[in-house]
Motif scaffolding. Structure first.
Motif, PDB file in Angstrom:
ATOM      1  N   ASP A  17       2.219  -9.317  -9.338  1.00 36.08           N
ATOM      2  CA  ASP A  17       1.300  -9.875  -8.346  1.00 36.08           C
ATOM      3  C   ASP A  17       1.559 -11.370  -8.148  1.00 36.08           C
ATOM      4  OD1 ASP A  17      -0.802  -9.864  -6.581  1.00 36.08           O
ATOM      5  OD2 ASP A  17      -2.312  -9.251  -8.037  1.00 36.08           O
ATOM      6  N   ASP A  18       1.176 -11.877  -6.996  1.00 38.41           N
ATOM      7  CA  ASP A  18       1.272 -13.318  -6.714  1.00 38.41           C
ATOM      8  C   ASP A  18       2.671 -13.839  -6.978  1.00 38.41           C
ATOM      9  OD1 ASP A  18      -1.437 -13.022  -6.309  1.00 38.41           O
ATOM     10  OD2 ASP A  18      -1.991 -13.842  -8.255  1.00 38.41           O
TER      11      ASP A  18
ATOM     12  N   GLU B   4       1.401 -10.030   0.754  1.00 40.78           N
ATOM     13  CA  GLU B   4      -0.051 -10.188   0.658  1.00 40.78           C
ATOM     14  C   GLU B   4      -0.550 -11.170   1.712  1.00 40.78           C
ATOM     15  OE1 GLU B   4      -1.674 -10.188  -3.613  1.00 40.78           O
ATOM     16  OE2 GLU B   4      -0.201 -11.788  -3.595  1.00 40.78           O
TER      17      GLU B   4
HETATM   18 MG    MG Z   1      -1.956 -10.859  -5.265  1.00 42.44          MG
END
Ligand code: MG
Ligand code: C2E
Ligand code: MG
Ligand code: MG
Length: 277
Positions: free
Chosen positions: A176-177, A233
């Motif tokens: 993520d990220d 995202e």
């Molecule tokens: Mg994220």
């Protein structure tokens, strides 16, 4: 004179810090109470779509807390507190179980759940995930766990083993990220994950006058040669959608396509999509 100023400044900081600590402790107590009663805690689901076809392919579970005194609180306001005071494992396991239950009712699709670094370090994580999958009767291949790069930083043996066991039964792991941490590219090369989620801070650089992003392009290319899928995202504009699709990003998530909704609404969208197909 300097000394007096220093002391006054010291007193000021102490008061401000005291106030912060008090508020933090209050939030901790309120969170414990919310977890005990279940009041105010909720999960919303943000749909994810295949970039090329626009098809709905799953959703990410995002926790919400309607605090009686403070109103709606976002995860960033209480997840760090839950991590500090040892509540995160119980809280996240509740999210995981609810999310798996919800997804088991959907006719198809992947459910993505965010994990904390604390959980990855717990040697029993994989076993606990397996028992939740069994209880909720969700196929392991329909679960994706999202971890941030920082949880990888202290890549202990335990963390590695947990991820290995989970992937062995078909649970997928997403980073993520991606791009906001320090050692990103090392992890891609290690093939320890299945998906890379390109952080919103990169996606938001695509704007009129700056129609492309060499960083995103590099991440997508590197993921492809490493055999990983990519999700972008925070897709908010049509321009971002078109660019990301054109460079081969696999999955899109963002307010342009869908805001977080209830589990029942995701279910309805899947049923609608199947009827239309
Ligand atoms: Mg994220
Ligand atoms: P994340 O996993 O990167 O989740 C994406 C965040 O971006 C969500 O914020 C989502 O609402 C927001 N978002 C999605 N599309 C857009 C968009 O187009 N524009 C903008 N500006 N934002 C968008 P949210 O729900 O506030 O969550 C923030 C972070 O809190 C999450 O980031 C995740 O790291 C963490 N989090 C959320 N739920 C949980 C949970 O159950 N457990 C744990 N450990 N962490 C959670
Ligand atoms: Mg996430
Ligand atoms: Mg993010």
């Amino acid at each position: 004179e300097a000394k007096r100023g220093g002391r006054r400044r010291h007193a000021f900081y102490t008061a401000a810090m005291g106030e912060r600590i008090r508020e933090r402790n209050e939030i901790e107590a309120e969170l414990r109470e919310a977890m005990r009663t279940g009041d105010g805690l909720d999960i919303v689901y943000q749909p994810c779509f295949e970039a090329r076809s626009g098809a709905l392919i799953g959703a990410e579970a995002l926790i919400r807390w309607q605090n009686a005194r403070r109103g709606a609180m976002l995860p960033n306001q209480f997840i760090p507190i839950a991590e500090e005071c040892g509540l995160i494992e119980t809280l996240n396991e509740w999210v995981l179980e609810q999310a798996c239950l919800a997804a088991a009712r959907w006719p198809a699709g992947t459910i993505s759940v965010n994990l904390s670094a604390v959980q990855l370090r717990n040697a029993t994580l994989a076993e606990r995930v397996f028992s939740i999958l069994k209880r909720t009767r969700l196929a392991p291949s329909r679960l994706e766990l999202e971890i941030t790069e920082t949880s990888f930083l202290d890549s202990s043996e335990k963390c590695r083993r947990n991820l290995g066991w989970l992937r062995d039964v078909g649970v997928r792991i997403a980073l993520d990220d991606f791009g906001t941490g320090y050692s990103s590219f090392k992890h891609l090369a290690g093939f320890e994950v299945d998906r890379v989620k390109i952080d919103q801070s990169f996606v938001s650089t695509i704007e009129p006058g700056r129609p492309g992003s060499p960083v995103i392009q590099a991440i997508v290319d590197l993921a492809r040669v490493s055999g990983l899928e990519t999700t972008a995202e925070g897709v908010e504009s049509e321009q971002q959608r078109l660019y990301l699709t054109s460079i081969g990003c696999d999955v899109l998530q963002g307010f342009l396509l869908a805001e977080p909704v209830s589990a029942a609404q995701v279910e309805a969208r899947f049923i609608e999509a199947q009827a239309g197909a």
